[in-house]
Design a protein around this motif. Structure first.
Motif, PDB file in Angstrom:
ATOM      1  N   TYR A   1      67.725  35.280  66.420  1.00 32.86           N
ATOM      2  CA  TYR A   1      66.459  35.984  66.230  1.00 32.86           C
ATOM      3  C   TYR A   1      65.353  35.069  66.750  1.00 32.86           C
ATOM      4  O   TYR A   1      65.216  33.929  66.295  1.00 32.86           O
ATOM      5  CB  TYR A   1      66.228  36.290  64.749  1.00 32.86           C
ATOM      6  CG  TYR A   1      67.143  37.359  64.193  1.00 32.86           C
ATOM      7  CD1 TYR A   1      66.751  38.694  64.138  1.00 32.86           C
ATOM      8  CD2 TYR A   1      68.415  37.036  63.730  1.00 32.86           C
ATOM      9  CE1 TYR A   1      67.599  39.668  63.632  1.00 32.86           C
ATOM     10  CE2 TYR A   1      69.260  38.005  63.226  1.00 32.86           C
ATOM     11  CZ  TYR A   1      68.849  39.320  63.181  1.00 32.86           C
ATOM     12  OH  TYR A   1      69.694  40.285  62.678  1.00 32.86           O
TER      13      TYR A   1
ATOM     14  N   ARG B   1      63.919  35.265  61.131  1.00 34.23           N
ATOM     15  CA  ARG B   1      63.003  34.986  62.238  1.00 34.23           C
ATOM     16  C   ARG B   1      63.277  33.581  62.740  1.00 34.23           C
ATOM     17  O   ARG B   1      63.588  32.679  61.965  1.00 34.23           O
ATOM     18  CB  ARG B   1      61.542  35.063  61.785  1.00 34.23           C
ATOM     19  CG  ARG B   1      61.011  36.463  61.527  1.00 34.23           C
ATOM     20  CD  ARG B   1      59.507  36.433  61.336  1.00 34.23           C
ATOM     21  NE  ARG B   1      58.820  35.965  62.541  1.00 34.23           N
ATOM     22  CZ  ARG B   1      57.601  35.413  62.544  1.00 34.23           C
ATOM     23  NH1 ARG B   1      56.950  35.232  61.417  1.00 34.23           N
ATOM     24  NH2 ARG B   1      57.046  35.015  63.674  1.00 34.23           N
TER      25      ARG B   1
ATOM     26  N   ASP C   1      61.048  37.673  55.749  1.00 39.81           N
ATOM     27  CA  ASP C   1      61.893  36.741  56.491  1.00 39.81           C
ATOM     28  C   ASP C   1      62.545  35.752  55.530  1.00 39.81           C
ATOM     29  O   ASP C   1      62.529  35.940  54.302  1.00 39.81           O
ATOM     30  CB  ASP C   1      61.088  36.042  57.588  1.00 39.81           C
ATOM     31  CG  ASP C   1      59.983  35.145  57.038  1.00 39.81           C
ATOM     32  OD1 ASP C   1      59.987  34.840  55.821  1.00 39.81           O
ATOM     33  OD2 ASP C   1      59.100  34.750  57.821  1.00 39.81           O
ATOM     34  N   GLN C   2      63.125  34.681  56.077  1.00 41.80           N
ATOM     35  CA  GLN C   2      63.885  33.732  55.265  1.00 41.80           C
ATOM     36  C   GLN C   2      63.030  32.981  54.257  1.00 41.80           C
ATOM     37  O   GLN C   2      63.552  32.392  53.310  1.00 41.80           O
ATOM     38  CB  GLN C   2      64.628  32.730  56.160  1.00 41.80           C
ATOM     39  CG  GLN C   2      63.737  31.891  57.055  1.00 41.80           C
ATOM     40  CD  GLN C   2      63.556  32.509  58.434  1.00 41.80           C
ATOM     41  OE1 GLN C   2      63.762  33.714  58.617  1.00 41.80           O
ATOM     42  NE2 GLN C   2      63.210  31.696  59.411  1.00 41.80           N
TER      43      GLN C   2
ATOM     44  N   THR D   1      65.293  39.480  56.603  1.00 44.08           N
ATOM     45  CA  THR D   1      65.255  39.721  58.037  1.00 44.08           C
ATOM     46  C   THR D   1      64.911  38.403  58.731  1.00 44.08           C
ATOM     47  O   THR D   1      63.777  37.939  58.655  1.00 44.08           O
ATOM     48  CB  THR D   1      64.209  40.798  58.392  1.00 44.08           C
ATOM     49  OG1 THR D   1      64.570  42.017  57.741  1.00 44.08           O
ATOM     50  CG2 THR D   1      64.162  41.025  59.890  1.00 44.08           C
TER      51      THR D   1
END
Length: 370
Positions: A79, A26, A155-156, A24
């Motif tokens: 995002y 950011r 996140d990434q 997801t």
């Protein structure tokens, strides 16, 4: 098996972007290359810094998209942790100027725009609407519940942290590395009282390529003396480069690379072009499973290593992550290595490589799965 995900509107599309990205995002710009009505993945870039040269940023972003074979369209999703801004003239979306540049470059490249969306802290919206409306984040549906789906809630940076290891386990590796180093440096001679684990490590090092191959069978369960032997090898640039090349090819590739490195060291013989091309992300696509297992090996070794010995496994982890298409993770490992040794040569070289080539060539044409 290929899973087909269909989105009938922008909210549904936002619901599947994390699965396409594998996390997801950011504070990111996500680019999704399309061939017709289909997309098979996503590319993530950091949001541009304030004052960044947006023309160059946008051109680089679209060049990445165009490198995916058959791409004729693109979707862009921002995002951000910022809020949208309501002004007398309407809703202003974060990063709107940067997105305008990206869309302009896409149009100039002949790419169709599938969608351009913003997921802000206070809602989501579309950059393509003349009068953007802010929609609640609750409109974005949850991820589809699929048997093969992985956890994308992080996140990434999720998964880039080094594994947690027990202090006693780390101390065993440090002791084994110290004793092995003393034997290899000639500061100690094997005797009947020599640590048998240090002797076992010396035996492993009698056939370096075979040792590098063996660690892939149990990447997170190496005994202390084997981890110490691996750390010692990674401290030697010739052996470190051999390990990386072997893990990206096979045992024969490791034997060939080691021979070429020895010839270069002894006689100045130039390395074969294909070895250099491999390190630069060109040539045959590596086996995903070998890369993943090798990444587990070096991450675990870095977690167990004394601080001074960490740059080598961290830098190997950076290249392996980059080879897997995880440039963000690669950057994190390089940061960790630079905190210890800002001038570590391979870290500097890989940093320059990623700045020039954000993803290896094979990331744009698929790779073999093991």
């Amino acid at each position: 098996m290929t899973t087909v995900l269909r989105a009938s509107d922008s909210a549904q599309f936002l619901g599947i972007v994390p699965m396409l990205a594998g996390f997801t995002p950011r504070r990111s710009v996500v680019l999704l290359p399309f061939r017709g009505t289909r997309t098979e993945g996503a590319m993530r870039l950091d949001l541009p810094d304030t004052g960044a040269a947006l023309d160059r940023y946008a051109a680089a972003a679209i060049e990445l998209v165009r490198r995916v074979a058959g791409t004729d369209a693109v979707a862009v999703v921002v995002y951000t942790d910022e809020d949208t801004t309501l002004t007398p003239d309407g809703l202003v979306l974060p990063a709107a100027v940067a997105v305008d540049h990206v869309l302009g470059c896409a149009h100039a490249a002949g790419l169709r725009i599938v969608d351009a969306l913003c997921v802000a802290r206070d809602g989501w919206s579309s950059y393509l609407e003349e009068a953007p409306a802010r929609h609640p984040l609750t409109e974005i549906p949850p991820m589809p519940d699929l048997p093969e789906a992985s956890d994308v809630s992080g996140d990434q940076f999720a998964g880039a942290q080094l594994p947690a290891v027990a202090r006693v386990e780390r101390e065993r590796v440090i002791r084994a590395l110290r004793r092995l180093g003393a034997l290899l440096d000639g500061d100690a001679r094997p005797t009947g009282r020599t640590d048998p684990q240090a002797i076992a490590a010396l035996v492993l090092l009698e056939d370096i390529p075979a040792f590098f191959e063996s660690v892939l069978s149990a990447p997170e369960e190496l005994p202390p003396f084997a981890t110490a032997a691996l750390l010692w090898c990674l401290e030697q640039p010739m052996l470190r480069d051999t390990a990386i090349a072997q893990w990206a090819t096979d045992l024969a590739g490791g034997v060939r690379t080691l021979g070429a490195q020895v010839a270069y060291s002894a006689r100045g013989t130039e390395l074969p072009d294909d070895i250099g091309r491999l390190f630069a992300g060109h040539g045959a696509a590596p086996d995903n499973e070998r890369l993943r297992r090798a990444l587990l090996v070096v991450r675990h070794a870095a977690a167990l290593a004394p601080r001074a010995a960490r740059p080598a496994p961290l830098t190997a982890a950076a290249w392996l992550s980059w080879a897997l298409g995880r440039a963000t993770h690669a950057g994190r490992y390089l940061d960790l290595a630079r905190r210890i040794d800002p001038d570590y040569r391979l870290a500097v070289m890989i940093d320059m490589l990623i700045a020039t080539v954000p993803l290896p060539e094979w990331a744009f044409r698929g790779r073999r799965d093991g």
